[in-house]
Each structure stands twice: as structure tokens, then as C-alpha cells.
Enzyme design. Structure first.
Site, PDB file in Angstrom:
ATOM      1  N   GLU A 173       0.919  -1.198   0.068  1.00  0.00           N
ATOM      2  CA  GLU A 173       0.012   0.058   0.016  1.00  0.00           C
ATOM      3  C   GLU A 173       0.799   1.447   0.004  1.00  0.00           C
ATOM      4  O   GLU A 173       0.377   2.132  -0.537  1.00  0.00           O
ATOM      5  CB  GLU A 173      -0.741   0.024   1.235  1.00  0.00           C
ATOM      6  CG  GLU A 173      -2.199   0.690   0.988  1.00  0.00           C
ATOM      7  CD  GLU A 173      -3.057   0.459   2.181  1.00  0.00           C
ATOM      8  OE1 GLU A 173      -3.168   1.333   3.350  1.00  0.00           O
ATOM      9  OE2 GLU A 173      -3.660  -0.731   2.480  1.00  0.00           O
ATOM     10  N   ASP A 174       2.212   1.297   0.826  1.00  0.00           N
ATOM     11  CA  ASP A 174       2.720   2.574   0.732  1.00  0.00           C
ATOM     12  C   ASP A 174       4.186   2.644   0.570  1.00  0.00           C
ATOM     13  O   ASP A 174       4.865   3.565   0.679  1.00  0.00           O
ATOM     14  CB  ASP A 174       2.814   2.784   2.430  1.00  0.00           C
ATOM     15  CG  ASP A 174       1.459   3.118   3.203  1.00  0.00           C
ATOM     16  OD1 ASP A 174       0.636   3.418   2.278  1.00  0.00           O
ATOM     17  OD2 ASP A 174       1.419   2.948   4.329  1.00  0.00           O
TER      18      ASP A 174
END
Length: 181
Positions: free
Chosen positions: A61-62
Site C-alpha cells: 500500500e505504501d
């Protein structure tokens, strides 16, 4: 600590190396969060693959990491758990992403639910530590205190569908501390 967990911590540190936690006026490396999630899962007796997935829960996600890389480095089960806790469409508005995540929460396998709970619990303790030691934690959130607490409460309501477990109790206790700030 076993080899899988050590490798997950090291790789999470590499993937998150330029990121910081949302604390005003202090540069807390992001790794503090994945390590906290792993610690919570370990304390509740989850196996090393679940703990490793907890440590890696934000990498797709990051960071530039992909599920395929997670699978190649840590195996299919770890990658599957990371995929379960990863927001699928980051192009959507924040509110829609959070609504979808919550809608799918109760359909996930228990181990993925546990990672989500440990993620939230560690975030709650970070908010408490921030308020105590570093200043107003809510100023660091784009949506502010009211929207965040509403999201935390909606997640708490979803816990009613789950069987009793000490991790749910810990979520509720940590959320109470956040509400009391």
C-alpha cells in the site's frame, strides 16, 4: 525471534526507509509501526507467518513493493495475508477506501482480521503517545479527530460479528484511551 520474522523486519525497514510516523515535531521512523503490529500479534500467540505478514502489512500500500515480491521473499501465505489487508484501489477517495475496507473486514480470514486489529491498536497507542509526549495528534490527520473517531467506532461495531478474542478487547481498550484524549 525466528528467521522469517527477522527477514520481514529487515525488509520492511528497507521498503519503509524514507517514511516517518505522523508525529508533530519529531522524526519517528515508520518501522516503529510495523514492529508494533508484529509485537501485538506475537503477544497474542499468532504464528511466525501471521506476525511477518503483520510486519509487512503496509508495504504494498505504501511503498514500491508488490505482492509478487512479498510472495517471492516470504511465501504464499504471507503474501495472501498482506493482500487481504491492503486497500485495493488507492485512486478512490479516502472515505470510499475506508468504507470498502470495513465492508470486507468480516469476510476476511481470522488471521487477516487479526492483522487489521493489531494495525489499528498500534495506531491508537501511537495517537496516545503522540498526545502525551509530542503534541496534538489530530493535527497530523487530514480528516481530523471527528472523522477518525467515527471510522474507529464503525470498525468497533464490526467486531460484534466476530467471536470473542483478547485482541478485540485490546482494540476496545485502546480505543477508549484515544476517545479520552
Amino acid at each position: 525471534m525466528d528467521l522469517l520474522l527477522k527477514r520481514a523486519l529487515d525488509q520492511a525497514a528497507v521498503w519503509h526507509r524514507t517514511q516517518l510516523r505522523k508525529y508533530p515535531g519529531v522524526a519517528v521512523p515508520y518501522l516503529s509501526h510495523p514492529a508494533g503490529v508484529g509485537t501485538i500479534l506475537s503477544r497474542h500467540g499468532f504464528d511466525s507467518e501471521v506476525v511477518a505478514a503483520g510486519v509487512l502489512h503496509d508495504v504494498v500500500e505504501d511503498t514500491e513493493a508488490t505482492i509478487e515480491q512479498v510472495r517471492d521473499l516470504f511465501g504464499a501465505r504471507v503474501a495472501e495475508l498482506v493482500a487481504h489487508v491492503t486497500e485495493q484501489d488507492r485512486s478512490l477517495p479516502w472515505e470510499e477506501r475506508k468504507r470498502r475496507y470495513l465492508a470486507h473486514f468480516t469476510a476476511k480470514p481470522w488471521e487477516a482480521q487479526a492483522i487489521s486489529l493489531a494495525d489499528k491498536i498500534d495506531n491508537f497507542w501511537s495517537i496516545v503517545v503522540c498526545a502525551r509526549d509530542h503534541g496534538d495528534p489530530w493535527a497530523m490527520f487530514k480528516r481530523g479527530r471527528t472523522a477518525q473517531l467515527a471510522r474507529f467506532t464503525a470498525f468497533e461495531n464490526a467486531l460484534e460479528a466476530l467471536p470473542a478474542h483478547p485482541l478485540l478487547d485490546e482494540y476496545r481498550a485502546a480505543l477508549t484511551c484515544v476517545r479520552d484524549l
